[in-house]
Scaffold this motif. Sequence first.
Motif, PDB file in Angstrom:
ATOM      1  N   ALA A 293      30.003  40.867  30.683  1.00 26.35           N
ATOM      2  CA  ALA A 293      28.588  41.237  30.744  1.00 26.35           C
ATOM      3  C   ALA A 293      28.307  42.096  31.975  1.00 26.35           C
ATOM      4  N   GLU A 294      27.497  43.130  31.777  1.00 25.02           N
ATOM      5  CA  GLU A 294      27.164  44.041  32.873  1.00 25.02           C
ATOM      6  C   GLU A 294      26.356  43.320  33.942  1.00 25.02           C
ATOM      7  N   GLY A 295      26.709  43.544  35.190  1.00 25.62           N
ATOM      8  CA  GLY A 295      26.010  42.940  36.314  1.00 25.62           C
ATOM      9  C   GLY A 295      26.367  41.490  36.589  1.00 25.62           C
ATOM     10  N   SER A 296      27.351  40.968  35.877  1.00 26.97           N
ATOM     11  CA  SER A 296      27.674  39.545  36.036  1.00 26.97           C
ATOM     12  C   SER A 296      28.879  39.299  36.944  1.00 26.97           C
ATOM     13  N   LEU A 297      29.637  40.328  37.277  1.00 24.53           N
ATOM     14  CA  LEU A 297      30.853  40.167  38.062  1.00 24.53           C
ATOM     15  C   LEU A 297      30.516  39.923  39.528  1.00 24.53           C
ATOM     16  N   LYS A 298      30.862  38.721  40.020  1.00 28.72           N
ATOM     17  CA  LYS A 298      30.575  38.344  41.401  1.00 28.72           C
ATOM     18  C   LYS A 298      31.837  37.755  42.021  1.00 28.72           C
ATOM     19  N   ARG A 299      32.168  38.255  43.187  1.00 26.77           N
ATOM     20  CA  ARG A 299      33.327  37.740  43.905  1.00 26.77           C
ATOM     21  C   ARG A 299      32.844  36.750  44.944  1.00 26.77           C
ATOM     22  N   GLY A 300      33.494  35.595  45.006  1.00 28.61           N
ATOM     23  CA  GLY A 300      33.101  34.548  45.944  1.00 28.61           C
ATOM     24  C   GLY A 300      34.018  34.509  47.142  1.00 28.61           C
ATOM     25  N   GLN A 301      34.053  33.352  47.774  1.00 29.70           N
ATOM     26  CA  GLN A 301      34.934  33.152  48.913  1.00 29.70           C
ATOM     27  C   GLN A 301      36.391  33.156  48.433  1.00 29.70           C
ATOM     28  N   GLY A 302      37.245  33.820  49.154  1.00 28.08           N
ATOM     29  CA  GLY A 302      38.660  33.840  48.793  1.00 28.08           C
ATOM     30  C   GLY A 302      38.891  34.589  47.506  1.00 28.08           C
ATOM     31  N   GLU A 303      39.625  33.971  46.605  1.00 26.95           N
ATOM     32  CA  GLU A 303      39.978  34.614  45.347  1.00 26.95           C
ATOM     33  C   GLU A 303      39.096  34.173  44.181  1.00 26.95           C
ATOM     34  N   MET A 304      38.011  33.437  44.430  1.00 20.99           N
ATOM     35  CA  MET A 304      37.127  32.957  43.362  1.00 20.99           C
ATOM     36  C   MET A 304      36.301  34.110  42.797  1.00 20.99           C
ATOM     37  N   ILE A 305      36.375  34.296  41.483  1.00 22.09           N
ATOM     38  CA  ILE A 305      35.621  35.342  40.804  1.00 22.09           C
ATOM     39  C   ILE A 305      34.786  34.686  39.715  1.00 22.09           C
ATOM     40  N   ARG A 306      33.531  35.098  39.609  1.00 23.68           N
ATOM     41  CA  ARG A 306      32.633  34.605  38.563  1.00 23.68           C
ATOM     42  C   ARG A 306      32.126  35.802  37.768  1.00 23.68           C
ATOM     43  N   PHE A 307      32.052  35.614  36.468  1.00 23.36           N
ATOM     44  CA  PHE A 307      31.466  36.628  35.592  1.00 23.36           C
ATOM     45  C   PHE A 307      31.066  35.956  34.297  1.00 23.36           C
ATOM     46  N   GLU A 308      30.451  36.716  33.413  1.00 26.18           N
ATOM     47  CA  GLU A 308      30.053  36.193  32.111  1.00 26.18           C
ATOM     48  C   GLU A 308      30.726  37.011  31.033  1.00 26.18           C
ATOM     49  N   VAL A 309      31.123  36.329  29.973  1.00 28.53           N
ATOM     50  CA  VAL A 309      31.714  36.999  28.819  1.00 28.53           C
ATOM     51  C   VAL A 309      30.749  36.816  27.652  1.00 28.53           C
ATOM     52  N   THR A 310      30.545  37.894  26.900  1.00 27.90           N
ATOM     53  CA  THR A 310      29.586  37.852  25.802  1.00 27.90           C
ATOM     54  C   THR A 310      30.174  38.495  24.554  1.00 27.90           C
ATOM     55  N   ASP A 311      29.672  38.062  23.420  1.00 26.11           N
ATOM     56  CA  ASP A 311      30.020  38.702  22.155  1.00 26.11           C
ATOM     57  C   ASP A 311      28.761  39.260  21.492  1.00 26.11           C
ATOM     58  N   GLY A 312      27.681  39.319  22.240  1.00 29.10           N
ATOM     59  CA  GLY A 312      26.415  39.814  21.714  1.00 29.10           C
ATOM     60  C   GLY A 312      25.537  38.703  21.178  1.00 29.10           C
ATOM     61  N   GLY A 313      26.143  37.606  20.766  1.00 25.57           N
ATOM     62  CA  GLY A 313      25.386  36.479  20.234  1.00 25.57           C
ATOM     63  C   GLY A 313      25.228  35.354  21.236  1.00 25.57           C
TER      64      GLY A 313
END
Length: 148
Positions: free
Chosen positions: A62-82
């Motif tokens: 998902a656009e705008g959802s990619l966030k890098r945290g402390q260290g190697e932690m990465i958060r984002f959202e995956v979508t299929d439109g529904g």
Amino acid sequence: MRSLKKTRRIQIIALATFALIVSTALIGYAMRDGINFFRSPAQVIAEPPSPNETFRIGGLVAEGSLKRGQGEMIRFEVTDGGATIPVTFVGVLPDLFEENQGMVGTGKYINGVFEASEILAKHDETYMPKEVVDALKAQGIYQDPNGS
């Protein structure tokens, strides 16, 4: 004498059958962790898997959802439109990983968050994993990059 041959033949057949059953059971046991079922985000929301089940999820980042945290932690959202599923991943993302691109992740769905142990990204500008394309087509939002 004839009875001894018949008894021996029955013993060999019984032993071979037992060995076949045991080897099939051992192969099935060894493969149980190697089988990962694919789900789209909409399927995960509709029927949440148990927290100890490992499966694959795929869709678009998902656009705008990619966030890098402390260290190697990465958060984002995956979508299929529904539906949209939050994803966490600890590690190094593939070089081609970016927003609005196809991805497939392997991991577990725990407390409403998909905790990925592996992330795969597209190979080039037109590649998207088959499972992701099928899920997006089922949602009616897939657009062929070749225009065909």
